[in-house]
Design a protein around this motif. Structure first.
Motif, PDB file in Angstrom:
ATOM      1  N   VAL A 165      53.430  42.086  42.745  1.00  0.00           N
ATOM      2  CA  VAL A 165      53.888  41.009  43.619  1.00  0.00           C
ATOM      3  C   VAL A 165      52.988  40.902  44.847  1.00  0.00           C
ATOM      4  CG1 VAL A 165      55.835  40.142  44.962  1.00  0.00           C
ATOM      5  CG2 VAL A 165      56.257  41.359  42.825  1.00  0.00           C
ATOM      6  N   VAL A 166      52.581  42.053  45.372  1.00  0.00           N
ATOM      7  CA  VAL A 166      51.754  42.085  46.579  1.00  0.00           C
ATOM      8  C   VAL A 166      50.426  41.380  46.364  1.00  0.00           C
ATOM      9  CG1 VAL A 166      50.404  43.652  48.040  1.00  0.00           C
ATOM     10  CG2 VAL A 166      52.817  44.117  47.614  1.00  0.00           C
ATOM     11  N   LEU A 167      49.894  41.442  45.150  1.00  0.00           N
ATOM     12  CA  LEU A 167      48.580  40.871  44.872  1.00  0.00           C
ATOM     13  C   LEU A 167      48.524  39.379  45.175  1.00  0.00           C
ATOM     14  CD1 LEU A 167      47.728  42.700  41.512  1.00  0.00           C
ATOM     15  CD2 LEU A 167      46.835  43.206  43.793  1.00  0.00           C
ATOM     16  N   ASN A 168      49.666  38.715  45.117  1.00  0.00           N
ATOM     17  CA  ASN A 168      49.706  37.267  45.354  1.00  0.00           C
ATOM     18  C   ASN A 168      50.114  36.899  46.771  1.00  0.00           C
ATOM     19  OD1 ASN A 168      49.096  36.739  42.598  1.00  0.00           O
ATOM     20  ND2 ASN A 168      51.242  37.100  42.061  1.00  0.00           N
ATOM     21  N   LEU A 169      50.331  37.925  47.612  1.00  0.00           N
ATOM     22  CA  LEU A 169      50.748  37.671  48.990  1.00  0.00           C
ATOM     23  C   LEU A 169      49.821  38.388  49.963  1.00  0.00           C
ATOM     24  CD1 LEU A 169      54.604  38.125  48.577  1.00  0.00           C
ATOM     25  CD2 LEU A 169      53.400  35.971  48.886  1.00  0.00           C
ATOM     26  N   ASN A 170      49.624  37.791  51.095  1.00  0.00           N
ATOM     27  CA  ASN A 170      48.733  38.352  52.098  1.00  0.00           C
ATOM     28  C   ASN A 170      49.531  39.222  53.065  1.00  0.00           C
ATOM     29  OD1 ASN A 170      46.417  38.843  53.576  1.00  0.00           O
ATOM     30  ND2 ASN A 170      46.681  37.005  54.848  1.00  0.00           N
ATOM     31  N   ILE A 171      49.911  40.416  52.614  1.00  0.00           N
ATOM     32  CA  ILE A 171      50.680  41.313  53.473  1.00  0.00           C
ATOM     33  C   ILE A 171      49.723  42.034  54.423  1.00  0.00           C
ATOM     34  CG2 ILE A 171      52.411  41.625  51.674  1.00  0.00           C
ATOM     35  CD1 ILE A 171      51.308  44.460  51.275  1.00  0.00           C
ATOM     36  N   SER A 172      50.275  42.720  55.397  1.00  0.00           N
ATOM     37  CA  SER A 172      49.460  43.392  56.401  1.00  0.00           C
ATOM     38  C   SER A 172      48.651  44.526  55.761  1.00  0.00           C
ATOM     39  CB  SER A 172      50.345  43.958  57.512  1.00  0.00           C
ATOM     40  OG  SER A 172      51.158  45.011  57.018  1.00  0.00           O
ATOM     41  N   LEU A 191      47.551  53.494  31.499  1.00  0.00           N
ATOM     42  CA  LEU A 191      46.367  52.635  31.473  1.00  0.00           C
ATOM     43  C   LEU A 191      46.739  51.189  31.797  1.00  0.00           C
ATOM     44  CD1 LEU A 191      43.370  52.204  30.943  1.00  0.00           C
ATOM     45  CD2 LEU A 191      43.910  51.963  28.509  1.00  0.00           C
ATOM     46  N   ASP A 192      47.855  50.717  31.267  1.00  0.00           N
ATOM     47  CA  ASP A 192      48.291  49.345  31.551  1.00  0.00           C
ATOM     48  C   ASP A 192      48.523  49.133  33.043  1.00  0.00           C
ATOM     49  OD1 ASP A 192      48.150  48.594  28.927  1.00  0.00           O
ATOM     50  OD2 ASP A 192      50.259  48.992  28.499  1.00  0.00           O
ATOM     51  N   ASN A 193      49.007  50.175  33.749  1.00  0.00           N
ATOM     52  CA  ASN A 193      49.212  50.052  35.185  1.00  0.00           C
ATOM     53  C   ASN A 193      47.907  49.792  35.923  1.00  0.00           C
ATOM     54  OD1 ASN A 193      51.651  52.719  35.042  1.00  0.00           O
ATOM     55  ND2 ASN A 193      52.012  50.516  34.995  1.00  0.00           N
ATOM     56  N   LEU A 194      46.837  50.419  35.460  1.00  0.00           N
ATOM     57  CA  LEU A 194      45.556  50.352  36.171  1.00  0.00           C
ATOM     58  C   LEU A 194      44.748  49.103  35.837  1.00  0.00           C
ATOM     59  CD1 LEU A 194      44.310  54.056  35.985  1.00  0.00           C
ATOM     60  CD2 LEU A 194      45.710  52.958  37.728  1.00  0.00           C
ATOM     61  N   LEU A 195      45.058  48.449  34.736  1.00  0.00           N
ATOM     62  CA  LEU A 195      44.276  47.277  34.330  1.00  0.00           C
ATOM     63  C   LEU A 195      44.716  46.051  35.133  1.00  0.00           C
ATOM     64  CD1 LEU A 195      44.065  47.836  30.475  1.00  0.00           C
ATOM     65  CD2 LEU A 195      42.346  48.340  32.219  1.00  0.00           C
ATOM     66  N   ILE A 196      44.373  46.082  36.402  1.00  0.00           N
ATOM     67  CA  ILE A 196      44.748  45.014  37.329  1.00  0.00           C
ATOM     68  C   ILE A 196      43.573  44.039  37.444  1.00  0.00           C
ATOM     69  CG2 ILE A 196      45.397  44.509  39.708  1.00  0.00           C
ATOM     70  CD1 ILE A 196      46.508  47.424  39.785  1.00  0.00           C
ATOM     71  N   PRO A 197      43.812  42.762  37.232  1.00  0.00           N
ATOM     72  CA  PRO A 197      42.713  41.784  37.314  1.00  0.00           C
ATOM     73  C   PRO A 197      42.011  41.833  38.669  1.00  0.00           C
ATOM     74  CG  PRO A 197      44.689  40.784  36.395  1.00  0.00           C
ATOM     75  CD  PRO A 197      45.102  42.126  36.903  1.00  0.00           C
ATOM     76  N   SER A 198      40.739  41.544  38.653  1.00  0.00           N
ATOM     77  CA  SER A 198      39.961  41.549  39.893  1.00  0.00           C
ATOM     78  C   SER A 198      40.422  40.417  40.804  1.00  0.00           C
ATOM     79  CB  SER A 198      38.481  41.399  39.578  1.00  0.00           C
ATOM     80  OG  SER A 198      38.248  40.161  38.915  1.00  0.00           O
ATOM     81  N   PRO A 199      40.195  40.551  42.110  1.00  0.00           N
ATOM     82  CA  PRO A 199      40.614  39.503  43.053  1.00  0.00           C
ATOM     83  C   PRO A 199      39.949  38.163  42.747  1.00  0.00           C
ATOM     84  CG  PRO A 199      40.020  41.524  44.211  1.00  0.00           C
ATOM     85  CD  PRO A 199      39.604  41.710  42.792  1.00  0.00           C
ATOM     86  N   TYR A 200      40.597  37.115  43.191  1.00  0.00           N
ATOM     87  CA  TYR A 200      40.081  35.765  42.958  1.00  0.00           C
ATOM     88  C   TYR A 200      38.705  35.611  43.620  1.00  0.00           C
ATOM     89  CZ  TYR A 200      39.718  30.673  43.068  1.00  0.00           C
ATOM     90  OH  TYR A 200      39.298  29.383  42.912  1.00  0.00           O
ATOM     91  N   GLY A 201      37.777  35.023  42.880  1.00  0.00           N
ATOM     92  CA  GLY A 201      36.439  34.802  43.408  1.00  0.00           C
ATOM     93  C   GLY A 201      35.427  35.839  43.000  1.00  0.00           C
ATOM     94  N   THR A 202      35.860  36.902  42.312  1.00  0.00           N
ATOM     95  CA  THR A 202      34.943  37.933  41.845  1.00  0.00           C
ATOM     96  C   THR A 202      34.679  37.742  40.358  1.00  0.00           C
ATOM     97  OG1 THR A 202      36.821  39.422  41.482  1.00  0.00           O
ATOM     98  CG2 THR A 202      35.659  39.601  43.591  1.00  0.00           C
ATOM     99  N   SER A 203      33.545  38.274  39.897  1.00  0.00           N
ATOM    100  CA  SER A 203      33.129  38.036  38.511  1.00  0.00           C
ATOM    101  C   SER A 203      33.582  39.125  37.554  1.00  0.00           C
ATOM    102  CB  SER A 203      31.599  37.912  38.446  1.00  0.00           C
ATOM    103  OG  SER A 203      30.983  39.062  39.005  1.00  0.00           O
ATOM    104  N   TYR A 204      33.742  40.354  38.051  1.00  0.00           N
ATOM    105  CA  TYR A 204      34.109  41.436  37.136  1.00  0.00           C
ATOM    106  C   TYR A 204      35.575  41.327  36.728  1.00  0.00           C
ATOM    107  CZ  TYR A 204      35.139  43.362  41.792  1.00  0.00           C
ATOM    108  OH  TYR A 204      35.578  43.534  43.073  1.00  0.00           O
ATOM    109  N   LEU A 205      35.905  41.983  35.601  1.00  0.00           N
ATOM    110  CA  LEU A 205      37.214  41.761  34.971  1.00  0.00           C
ATOM    111  C   LEU A 205      38.356  42.436  35.711  1.00  0.00           C
ATOM    112  CD1 LEU A 205      36.228  42.160  31.201  1.00  0.00           C
ATOM    113  CD2 LEU A 205      36.634  40.041  32.468  1.00  0.00           C
ATOM    114  N   TYR A 206      38.189  43.715  36.028  1.00  0.00           N
ATOM    115  CA  TYR A 206      39.284  44.497  36.598  1.00  0.00           C
ATOM    116  C   TYR A 206      38.941  44.951  38.020  1.00  0.00           C
ATOM    117  CZ  TYR A 206      40.777  44.616  31.735  1.00  0.00           C
ATOM    118  OH  TYR A 206      41.150  44.257  30.477  1.00  0.00           O
ATOM    119  N   ASP A 207      39.999  45.198  38.797  1.00  0.00           N
ATOM    120  CA  ASP A 207      39.825  45.589  40.192  1.00  0.00           C
ATOM    121  C   ASP A 207      39.481  47.077  40.263  1.00  0.00           C
ATOM    122  OD1 ASP A 207      39.841  45.823  42.906  1.00  0.00           O
ATOM    123  OD2 ASP A 207      41.700  44.726  43.215  1.00  0.00           O
ATOM    124  N   VAL A 208      38.210  47.389  40.100  1.00  0.00           N
ATOM    125  CA  VAL A 208      37.737  48.770  40.110  1.00  0.00           C
ATOM    126  C   VAL A 208      37.885  49.379  41.502  1.00  0.00           C
ATOM    127  CG1 VAL A 208      35.721  50.246  39.767  1.00  0.00           C
ATOM    128  CG2 VAL A 208      36.171  48.359  38.195  1.00  0.00           C
TER     129      VAL A 208
END
Length: 542
Positions: free
Chosen positions: A271-278, A298-315
């Motif tokens: 949920v936090v990923l879509n909101l600009n929290i402090s 593993l499913d927990n860690l496979l988080i998409p990369s932030p908007y505007g980046t080219s790589y797949l997952y948020d390393v």
């Protein structure tokens, strides 16, 4: 009797009241000071821009004055009356009646005896005028009374909840023949969640702090915070959602980490990923997740990369989790926990390795994030590096060497070493290093087998060992060369030389297996052998 209206009161610009100055001044010290002893018929005007509770509350205290100090004080108006009484300095007594300030204070002192519905009503009105209620102490006393009531119901047989007519509190069953009633009672530990989910985020923050200070069950506190977050999200705006999440995260951060499941934390993260929290709240959430990395999947860690980046997952996010795991864990990082995280990271690295946009620096950071001791075997990492080099074929020799330097060749299996020696994607130095490492391991293994001694207490067993070790297959001598290689020469010659080394390693492995089998038979056998043929053991030259 004619009503005298010689005082005009403008309340916060909301409404203007026409009052009898004499009556109002007889109860209000503030107005008495303002007008002195003058109660003449000349109309006067007062303007209040910060009257607590606004025009509605001013009407309440006006009625109190006109009724000669009589008014019904209840949970719905006590905070309003108390704040107004303080503002107007209504500490006077008329005709022997108690002043309004004293009446409200006395009612507040008896707050601990109020019913649960009365406490909720009072808390709701405190929420509407939180600043006044906080300064007067009503809010703190109301929260303390509620937490105390909850503490009692969680320890004994609590009173019924008032959120619905037929709802009941946590009732512990005395019937030990069935566990069903106990399960039902435990599930009803959250009977008060709905009642208090109407509170504002600021009040929930105060409530949680009060619960923690009173040593309330932290597991139930964490469940309430998660329930509160979900219940508020149905109708909340983006700003309200952000505020709720920050309060929930900050509240969870004050609890013992064992009271919060890793799954719940990742649910909040989604949920936090879509909101600009402090940034502070985000760091707290990442620290909480990082401290429980050994429980993640593993499913927990496979988080998409932030908007505007080219790589797949948020390393970068996973790297921060690992950093928090190593930092927050401290002395609690047992070898078992470290190995769990290492296994998880091997899976994650293998998953992100095929990403053509993953930079070398990020991939290498994942490989070296954990200490070398976290892994017993590096085969999974080798295969992930193999995939990465295949996808990123444009890497220079120097860049490939940076990755290969992170490999622990001593912890590669024999199959992995042989595969690496034939892998054209890897630099030549890595191929040589893999073969040399494998030869050294085999040499140590053979040396250990050669120097291993049977039970010295039995001369028969010693003679048997010597005899059988000289008997049987493997009489030929295999000489291995593990000196320095000139890798600057022709690549074909180097490849041929490596293949020859590989063949000698395979032969040595076969011989080693035969010797291990022979040694196992020797140690199990109890019958001494008297007829043995002198045969020399194979020797390994360096």
């Amino acid at each position: 009797m004619a009503v005298c209206c010689d005082l005009e009161a403008d309340i916060n610009g909301e409404e203007t009241f026409l009052l009898d100055k004499k009556i109002i001044c007889s109860f209000s010290g503030r107005l008495s000071k303002l007008f002195g002893k003058s109660t003449g018929a000349n109309r006067n005007k007062v303007i209040f821009n910060d009257f607590p509770g606004g025009a509605e509350n001013f009407e309440l205290i006006s009625r109190f004055c006109y009724n000669n100090g009589e008014i019904d004080i209840n949970p719905s108006n006590i905070s309003l009356l108390y704040s107004a009484a303080e503002f107007m300095e209504m500490s006077k007594s008329v005709s022997g009646n108690c002043n309004l300030l004293e009446k409200t204070k006395k009612c507040i002192e008896e707050l601990g005896y109020w019913t649960w519905p009365d406490l909720l009503v009072a808390l709701k009105h405190c929420q509407e005028m939180q600043q006044v209620a906080t300064s007067s102490g009503i809010l703190e006393k109301c929260l303390d009374s509620i937490v105390g009531r909850l503490a009692i119901t969680s320890e004994a047989s609590p009173c019924a909840s008032t959120s619905s007519p037929d709802s009941s509190g946590l009732r512990l069953s005395c019937d030990t023949r069935s566990t069903e009633s106990l399960k039902n009672s435990f599930s009803r530990a959250n009977w008060w969640f709905e009642d208090l989910s109407v509170l504002s985020p600021n009040l929930v923050e105060m409530l949680v702090k009060s619960m923690v200070s009173r040593k309330y069950n932290q597991v139930i506190i964490s469940r309430f915070l998660l329930y509160y977050q979900k219940s508020k999200f149905f109708t909340a705006s983006s700003d309200e959602k952000r505020q709720v999440l920050e309060i929930v995260i900050d509240g969870l951060y004050t609890l013992d980490p064992s009271c919060i499941s890793c799954k719940s934390l990742f649910g909040i993260l989604r949920v936090v990923l879509n909101l600009n929290i402090s940034k502070s709240s985000r760091n707290k959430l990442e620290c909480m997740i990082g401290s429980q990395m050994d429980q993640a999947t593993l499913d927990n860690l496979l988080i998409p990369s932030p908007y505007g980046t080219s790589y797949l997952y948020d390393v970068n996010l996973v790297l921060r989790f690992l950093k928090a795991f190593l930092r927050e864990g401290g002395w609690r990082l047992s070898p078992t926990r470290m190995k769990k995280v290492a296994s998880l990271m091997d899976l994650y690295i293998a998953e992100v390795a095929p990403d053509p946009f993953l930079r070398l620096s990020k991939f290498l950071a994942l490989v070296v994030a954990l200490p070398d001791s976290a892994r017993d075997c590096w085969d999974e990492l080798y295969h992930a590096i193999d995939v990465y080099l295949e996808v990123h074929a444009g890497l220079s020799e120097e860049e490939k060497l940076k990755i290969c330097c992170a490999l622990n060749y001593e912890k590669l299996s024999s199959d992995a070493c042989v595969h690496l020696s034939q892998n054209a994607k890897f630099p030549s130095k890595s191929s040589v290093q893999a073969l040399v490492s494998q030869q050294l391991k085999l040499k140590n293994l053979l040396q250990g087998s050669k120097n291993s001694k049977p039970d010295m207490d039995s001369p028969c067993k010693l003679n048997e060992t010597r005899g059988k070790a000289k008997k049987g297959e493997g009489s030929e001598q295999i000489v291995l060369y593990s000196g320095r290689l000139d890798i600057s020469g022709d690549n074909e010659n180097l490849r041929a030389h490596l293949q020859g080394m590989q063949w000698r390693v395979i032969e040595l492995e076969k011989l080693c297996k035969k010797m291990q089998a022979q040694m196992a038979k020797l140690m199990k056998s109890k019958t001494p052998t008297t007829h043995s043929t002198a045969r020399s053991l194979p020797r390994l030259c360096s």
